[in-house]
Design a protein around this motif. Structure first.
Motif, PDB file in Angstrom:
ATOM      1  N   PRO A  93       0.685  -1.192   0.004  1.00  0.00           N
ATOM      2  CA  PRO A  93       0.021  -0.049  -0.095  1.00  0.00           C
ATOM      3  C   PRO A  93       0.957   1.193   0.117  1.00  0.00           C
ATOM      4  O   PRO A  93       2.054   1.373   0.660  1.00  0.00           O
ATOM      5  N   ALA A  94       0.235   2.157  -0.656  1.00  0.00           N
ATOM      6  CA  ALA A  94       0.927   3.542  -0.680  1.00  0.00           C
ATOM      7  C   ALA A  94       0.616   4.336   0.749  1.00  0.00           C
ATOM      8  O   ALA A  94       1.257   5.215   1.366  1.00  0.00           O
ATOM      9  N   ALA A  95      -0.516   3.939   1.255  1.00  0.00           N
ATOM     10  CA  ALA A  95      -1.016   4.414   2.609  1.00  0.00           C
ATOM     11  C   ALA A  95      -2.125   3.548   3.120  1.00  0.00           C
ATOM     12  O   ALA A  95      -2.656   2.682   2.545  1.00  0.00           O
ATOM     13  N   GLU A  96      -2.271   3.440   4.488  1.00  0.00           N
ATOM     14  CA  GLU A  96      -3.240   2.820   5.157  1.00  0.00           C
ATOM     15  C   GLU A  96      -3.734   3.612   6.246  1.00  0.00           C
ATOM     16  O   GLU A  96      -3.060   4.295   6.788  1.00  0.00           O
ATOM     17  N   GLY A  97      -5.142   3.454   6.395  1.00  0.00           N
ATOM     18  CA  GLY A  97      -5.804   4.282   7.182  1.00  0.00           C
ATOM     19  C   GLY A  97      -7.055   3.709   7.978  1.00  0.00           C
ATOM     20  O   GLY A  97      -7.464   2.529   7.561  1.00  0.00           O
ATOM     21  N   PHE A  98      -7.666   4.429   8.882  1.00  0.00           N
ATOM     22  CA  PHE A  98      -8.970   3.908   9.328  1.00  0.00           C
ATOM     23  C   PHE A  98      -9.785   5.289   9.601  1.00  0.00           C
ATOM     24  O   PHE A  98      -9.291   6.302   9.455  1.00  0.00           O
ATOM     25  N   PHE A  99     -11.321   4.903   9.536  1.00  0.00           N
ATOM     26  CA  PHE A  99     -12.016   5.837  10.230  1.00  0.00           C
ATOM     27  C   PHE A  99     -13.245   5.230  10.980  1.00  0.00           C
ATOM     28  O   PHE A  99     -13.327   3.906  10.467  1.00  0.00           O
ATOM     29  N   VAL A 100     -13.769   5.918  11.675  1.00  0.00           N
ATOM     30  CA  VAL A 100     -14.937   5.369  12.771  1.00  0.00           C
ATOM     31  C   VAL A 100     -16.343   6.329  12.209  1.00  0.00           C
ATOM     32  O   VAL A 100     -16.154   7.308  12.300  1.00  0.00           O
ATOM     33  N   HIS A 101     -17.224   5.244  11.822  1.00  0.00           N
ATOM     34  CA  HIS A 101     -18.360   5.850  11.518  1.00  0.00           C
ATOM     35  C   HIS A 101     -19.046   5.695  12.671  1.00  0.00           C
ATOM     36  O   HIS A 101     -19.469   4.606  13.422  1.00  0.00           O
ATOM     37  N   VAL A 102     -20.110   6.621  13.325  1.00  0.00           N
ATOM     38  CA  VAL A 102     -21.121   6.363  14.297  1.00  0.00           C
ATOM     39  C   VAL A 102     -22.497   6.711  13.497  1.00  0.00           C
ATOM     40  O   VAL A 102     -22.585   7.797  12.883  1.00  0.00           O
ATOM     41  N   TYR A 103     -23.260   5.757  13.214  1.00  0.00           N
ATOM     42  CA  TYR A 103     -24.353   5.803  12.716  1.00  0.00           C
ATOM     43  C   TYR A 103     -25.449   6.439  13.655  1.00  0.00           C
ATOM     44  O   TYR A 103     -25.725   5.815  14.771  1.00  0.00           O
ATOM     45  N   VAL A 104     -26.225   7.469  12.902  1.00  0.00           N
ATOM     46  CA  VAL A 104     -27.219   8.433  13.655  1.00  0.00           C
ATOM     47  C   VAL A 104     -28.580   8.089  12.733  1.00  0.00           C
ATOM     48  O   VAL A 104     -28.429   8.158  11.556  1.00  0.00           O
ATOM     49  N   ASP A 105     -29.837   8.784  13.587  1.00  0.00           N
ATOM     50  CA  ASP A 105     -30.632   8.981  12.836  1.00  0.00           C
ATOM     51  C   ASP A 105     -30.719  10.230  12.078  1.00  0.00           C
ATOM     52  O   ASP A 105     -30.020  11.432  12.559  1.00  0.00           O
ATOM     53  N   ARG A 106     -31.121  10.245  10.950  1.00  0.00           N
ATOM     54  CA  ARG A 106     -30.780  11.542   9.978  1.00  0.00           C
ATOM     55  C   ARG A 106     -31.591  12.733  10.784  1.00  0.00           C
ATOM     56  O   ARG A 106     -30.880  13.934  10.760  1.00  0.00           O
ATOM     57  N   GLN A 107     -32.527  12.739  11.182  1.00  0.00           N
ATOM     58  CA  GLN A 107     -33.295  13.819  11.556  1.00  0.00           C
ATOM     59  C   GLN A 107     -32.823  14.336  13.099  1.00  0.00           C
ATOM     60  O   GLN A 107     -32.465  15.428  13.250  1.00  0.00           O
ATOM     61  N   THR A 108     -32.523  13.262  14.213  1.00  0.00           N
ATOM     62  CA  THR A 108     -32.177  13.579  15.497  1.00  0.00           C
ATOM     63  C   THR A 108     -30.830  13.727  15.685  1.00  0.00           C
ATOM     64  O   THR A 108     -30.245  14.482  16.676  1.00  0.00           O
ATOM     65  N   ARG A 109     -29.677  13.155  14.683  1.00  0.00           N
ATOM     66  CA  ARG A 109     -28.459  12.977  14.776  1.00  0.00           C
ATOM     67  C   ARG A 109     -27.904  12.534  16.221  1.00  0.00           C
ATOM     68  O   ARG A 109     -26.946  12.456  16.672  1.00  0.00           O
ATOM     69  N   ARG A 110     -28.949  11.291  16.604  1.00  0.00           N
ATOM     70  CA  ARG A 110     -28.538  10.765  17.802  1.00  0.00           C
ATOM     71  C   ARG A 110     -28.189   9.298  17.334  1.00  0.00           C
ATOM     72  O   ARG A 110     -28.770   8.678  16.311  1.00  0.00           O
TER      73      ARG A 110
END
Length: 128
Positions: A93-110
């Protein structure tokens, strides 16, 4: 994916911020292709809450880039993605990385539990 002319910085290689765009594009493309992410009207959306990247060799225009993705952690409402970016034809690889998604309700953002379809798509690429 392919690098673009304006991705190169003054030092003649792809600027670090572009790598994060590649990560985001690879993951979201995977989710869209599997029908588990509706970017316009879906009830759940993933918000990036943490990222990181290690660089091993530079990319530059006009490189073609392949992204490999996997899931390192699958939680109730969060996912840690691991991504490798490879210059076309190269095994390291030229690069390796990570990210974390927290899934939320589109309207409330909770935070919201992952839907069954999303969980199944992510489980299929989870590291064992």
């Amino acid at each position: 994916m392919t690098t673009r002319w304006h991705d190169n910085d003054i030092y003649g290689h792809v600027n670090n911020v572009v790598y994060y765009s590649f990560f985001d594009t690879a993951v979201n493309r995977f989710l869209i292709d599997r029908g588990v992410l509706d970017i316009h009207g879906g009830a759940e959306i993933g918000l990036v809450v943490e990222t990181g990247c290690r660089y091993f060799q530079p990319l530059a225009f006009p490189d073609d880039v392949t992204a490999g993705i996997g899931v390192a952690h699958l939680g109730r409402s969060s996912v840690r993605y691991e991504i490798g970016l490879f210059r076309a034809g190269e095994d390291l690889p030229a690069a390796e990385g990570f990210f974390v998604h927290v899934y939320v309700d589109r309207q409330t953002r909770r935070p919201a539990p992952l839907s069954d379809g999303l969980r199944a798509a992510l489980a299929a690429i989870q590291f064992r």
